[in-house]
Design an enzyme around this catalytic site. Structure first.
Site, mmCIF file in Angstrom:
data_model
loop_
_atom_site.group_PDB
_atom_site.id
_atom_site.type_symbol
_atom_site.label_atom_id
_atom_site.label_comp_id
_atom_site.label_asym_id
_atom_site.label_seq_id
_atom_site.Cartn_x
_atom_site.Cartn_y
_atom_site.Cartn_z
ATOM 1 N N ASP A 1 13.415 -13.403 -31.863
ATOM 2 C CA ASP A 1 13.614 -13.562 -30.430
ATOM 3 C C ASP A 1 13.597 -12.137 -29.853
ATOM 4 O OD1 ASP A 1 14.129 -14.783 -27.991
ATOM 5 O OD2 ASP A 1 15.705 -16.067 -28.778
ATOM 6 N N HIS B 1 21.659 -13.998 -25.079
ATOM 7 C CA HIS B 1 21.159 -13.022 -24.112
ATOM 8 C C HIS B 1 22.296 -12.120 -23.638
ATOM 9 C CE1 HIS B 1 18.023 -16.147 -23.782
ATOM 10 N NE2 HIS B 1 17.221 -15.154 -23.435
#
Length: 201
Positions: free
Chosen positions: A128, A57
């Protein structure tokens, strides 16, 4: 969650089963079978295995482990889940240097080839989130969706749906993406929905 992690210091540990490959594989098999019995769709993640890598992230994760290590460990839970009937696999953003040193796994045709051929997975492959830092560091954002489709993903996850959707439409219009690949991806998604009873055969 198919990721194998026994070290509490790993980023992924708190999100994992926290046991070895065999134990995680047994757990995944049990969960997938129960989800199928309850008519729920199961998604296995993060292929090919997250390992002890940093949080994608917020940064780029470079995984230099030998492929043999994945085969002996990380692939075990994914194989268990696939054999138990999981309908989808989510591919991580880690750069797996011994498969493709140039692209994150989610954007890598070589990683998807590994999933399809070696693990014999014929269900839905998905990314993702495409606006995580591990991806935006490699692309300008809009190109991420096009690269993801080219890599072999059937579904794209993005917190910036408008940009990514527009990029795919533009690539289709220009001929950069082939209509046949989009149809093949759509058919996999439709088959999964049919299997779950969400649409009639």
């Amino acid at each position: 969650m198919c990721d194998v992690s026994t070290d509490p210091g790993d980023f992924i540990n708190a999100r994992s089963f926290g046991q070895g490959a065999a134990e995680t594989g047994d757990y995944v098999k049990t969960v997938v079978r129960q989800m199928r019995a309850d008519n729920m769709g199961a998604v296995l993640k993060h292929f090919p295995g997250y390992g002890s890598n940093i949080d994608t992230h917020t940064g780029i994760a470079i995984d230099e482990r030998p492929l043999a290590g994945f085969r002996d460990g990380d692939f075990v839970p994914f194989t268990s889940g696939i054999q138990a009937g999981a309908g989808a696999v989510l591919v991580c953003h880690n750069v797996i240097t011994n498969v493709d040193p140039d692209l994150p796994a989610s954007l890598s045709p070589a990683v998807h080839e590994l999933l399809r051929r070696e693990l014999a997975f014929d269900g839905v492959a998905m990314t993702d989130d495409l606006i995580m830092d591990a991806i935006t560091a490699y692309t300008d954002g809009a190109d991420a969706a096009v690269l993801a489709v080219k890599a072999g993903n059937d579904m794209l996850i993005s917190s910036d749906f408008v940009t990514q959707y527009g990029a795919v439409l533009a690539a289709l219009s220009s001929g950069e993406l082939d209509q046949s690949q989009i149809r093949a991806a759509a058919l996999r998604v439709i088959r999964w929905k049919m299997d779950l009873g969400l649409i009639e055969a």
